[in-house]
Write an enzyme that holds these catalytic residues in place. Structure first.
Site, short mmCIF file in Angstrom:
data_model
loop_
_atom_site.label_atom_id
_atom_site.label_comp_id
_atom_site.label_asym_id
_atom_site.label_seq_id
_atom_site.Cartn_x
_atom_site.Cartn_y
_atom_site.Cartn_z
N GLU A 187 0.83 -1.22 0.00
CA GLU A 187 0.00 0.00 0.00
C GLU A 187 0.86 1.26 0.00
O GLU A 187 0.77 2.11 0.90
CB GLU A 187 -0.96 -0.02 1.19
CG GLU A 187 -1.95 -1.16 1.12
CD GLU A 187 -3.06 -1.12 2.17
OE1 GLU A 187 -2.86 -0.49 3.21
OE2 GLU A 187 -4.13 -1.72 1.93
N GLU A 239 -5.55 -8.34 -1.09
CA GLU A 239 -6.23 -8.18 0.21
C GLU A 239 -7.69 -7.88 -0.05
O GLU A 239 -8.01 -7.06 -0.94
CB GLU A 239 -5.63 -7.03 1.03
CG GLU A 239 -4.29 -7.30 1.62
CD GLU A 239 -3.82 -6.19 2.56
OE1 GLU A 239 -4.67 -5.56 3.22
OE2 GLU A 239 -2.61 -5.98 2.62
C1 BG6 Z 1 -4.60 -3.02 4.74
C2 BG6 Z 1 -3.23 -3.37 5.25
O1 BG6 Z 1 -4.75 -1.64 4.64
O2 BG6 Z 1 -5.70 -3.35 5.51
C3 BG6 Z 1 -3.19 -4.46 6.31
O3 BG6 Z 1 -2.36 -3.69 4.21
C4 BG6 Z 1 -4.36 -4.27 7.24
O4 BG6 Z 1 -1.96 -4.43 6.95
C5 BG6 Z 1 -5.64 -4.42 6.44
O5 BG6 Z 1 -4.36 -5.13 8.33
C6 BG6 Z 1 -6.90 -4.34 7.26
O6 BG6 Z 1 -6.90 -3.19 8.04
P1 BG6 Z 1 -7.12 -3.25 9.60
O7 BG6 Z 1 -6.89 -1.88 10.05
O8 BG6 Z 1 -8.52 -3.72 9.77
O9 BG6 Z 1 -6.14 -4.22 10.12
#
Ligand code: BG6
Length: 478
Positions: free
Chosen positions: A176, A377
């Site tokens: 990211e 993701e």
């Molecule tokens: C993404 C990141 O933005 O979202 C991860 O690459 C992160 O590291 C994931 O864990 C989910 O976000 P969060 O804040 O719910 O953990």
């Protein structure tokens, strides 16, 4: 015949600082993430500058993947994973980032993780830097604000390319990378810690430093791509963008322009540089109007041009709206908020759920870049409960993922070249934004709680068996 390619990379994703624990084991140095305390949905994590006695730091033990990796990878294999996206902790390899020689014990740990994946025919997809860098580089250089980080990163990346050559085929340079366009990304993604910052959510923000830092990451990424290709011509190296799909709240041209501007800076800027090898046209005016000067050295433009990525990956959790009317109801989200979309529901953390937005996004991205895409993701952060039968009935998660996979398939029918799908937090882990364990994403439940208690045992959620079937049928059986 399935809609998705035969060799579609089904799997899951994690990051070192959110799952490994073992924060000071086998020579590991202190990372920026190791100095973040726990937080919650409503209270921010604190950044402490040094480890405080008696303070709870979620990354220090996390889910202890460091000592459970065999068991965890075996569970991934049981689900049928073809691919496992994980990151390497820079501080295991170079504890302060500044050593001449890498730490052998750190390299050995990833030898073992990679071997374990390969043993199960799981393709490793490795993120070189995922929201984690040596804190020593923050102290000495204010993180990526300084050019010195470029050389240190390239040294680190070369060590990895050489060591894991022939074993790791797919790499991502920065997780990211566009997080740095937003204030929260200052410390999280760039290791920039300005005087006066103690609160992760309300950092003392100096935008010019962030954009300078992103430029340094671009140069470092491009140099790493070049080095990686030279060391192992068979490997492929991608970028990774946090895609917050942004719609205009209404068809009012003012809203449309507002949405376009947000989309350009947040979503398009970094991908354009990393895929096309040059700054997009709209940044000049943005920099001028925001009094931002980015220092570029002679030769940087050529480096960016030569170090273009092979594939484009992104995270997709949600979409947002933009409105020129400041009074519109605002909603939270991943790294940034927006105006609330009346047609969408939200997660318990206020992230708007928009599966069709994924089809839209895949089409937009493929139209723009024309290189293979991968969703690295996606997922639903939710409160899970162990029921009386000892099980976790996470039908809400199945529903979320199913709808997103359906739309991914639609995009492939539309003609998008999609390589794979690795939902986030395939095993429960620490939340990047809040430091919570309570915000769970996994197919596998880990007994670990926000106060640090829990025996770390693993158990399958209902989504585990569901995802296994999805993979078995190459996405046909949802
Ligand atoms: C993404 C990141 O933005 O979202 C991860 O690459 C992160 O590291 C994931 O864990 C989910 O976000 P969060 O804040 O719910 O953990």
């Amino acid at each position: 015949m399935s809609v998705l390619k035969e060799n579609f990379l089904w799997g899951g994703a994690v990051a070192a600082n959110q799952c490994e624990g073992a924060w000071n084991v086998d020579g590991k140095g202190v990372s920026c993430a190791d100095l973040c305390t726990g937080g919650s949905r409503t209270t921010s994590k604190r950044i402490t500058r040094a480890v405080e006695e008696g303070t709870f730091y979620p990354s220090h033990e996390a889910i202890d993947f460091y000592h459970h990796y065999k068991e965890d990878i075996a569970l991934f294999a049981e689900m049928g994973f073809k691919c496992f996206r994980f990151s390497i902790a820079w501080t295991r390899i170079f504890p302060t980032g500044m050593e001449e020689e890498p730490n052998e014990a750190g390299l050995k740990f990833y030898d073992d993780v990679i071997e374990e994946c390969l043993k199960h025919a799981i393709e490793p997809l490795v993120t070189i830097s995922h929201y984690e860098m040596p804190f020593a580089m923050t102290e000495k250089y204010n993180g990526w604000a300084s050019r010195e980080c470029v050389e240190l990163f390239v040294k680190y990346a070369k060590v990895l390319f050489k060591r894991y050559k022939g074993k790791v085929k797919y790499w991502l340079t920065f997780n990211e990378i566009n997080a740095g366009t937003m204030p929260m990304g200052g410390y999280l993604s760039l290791g920039i810690l300005n005087e006066g910052t103690t609160d992760f959510m309300n950092q003392k923000d100096i935008p010019a430093l962030r954009f300078q830092g992103i430029h340094h990451q671009f140069v470092a990424s491009a140099l790493a791509v070049m080095a990686g290709h030279e060391i192992d011509p068979d490997c492929q190296i991608g970028c990774m963008i946090c895609h917050i799909t942004t719609y205009p709240l209404t068809c009012n041209p003012n809203d449309i322009l507002k949405a376009q501007q947000k989309d350009q800076i947040m979503n398009q800027f970094c991908g354009d540089v990393q895929v096309r090898g040059e700054y997009p046209h709209f940044m000049k005016r943005y920099f001028e109007e925001n009094q931002i000067t980015v220092n570029m050295e002679p030769g940087d433009a050529e480096i960016l041009k030569q170090g273009c990525v092979d594939f484009y990956t992104f995270s997709y959790y949600m979409s947002n709206c933009e409105s020129a009317d400041k009074d519109k109801i605002r909603t939270g989200g991943n790294l940034t908020g927006g105006a609330q979309n009346p047609y969408l529901e939200s997660s318990d953390w206020g992230w708007q759920i928009d599966p069709k937005g994924l089809r839209y996004t895949l089409n937009e991205l493929y139209g723009r870049y024309r290189i293979p895409l991968m969703v690295v993701e996606n997922g639903l952060g939710a409160y899970d409960k162990i029921e009386e039968d000892g099980k976790i009935h996470d039908e809400y998660r199945i529903d979320y993922l199913k709808k997103h996979i359906e739309q991914m398939k639609e995009a492939v029918r539309d003609g998008v070249d999609l390589m794979g799908y690795t939902p986030w937090g395939c095993i429960d882990l620490v939340s990047a934004s809040t430091g919570e364990m309570a915000k769970r994403y996994g197919f596998i439940y880990v007994e670990k709680y926000d106060d640090g208690t829990g025996d770390l045992s693993r158990r399958k959620k209902d989504s585990f068996d569901w995802y296994k079937k999805v993979i078995e049928s190459n996405g046909e059986e949802l």
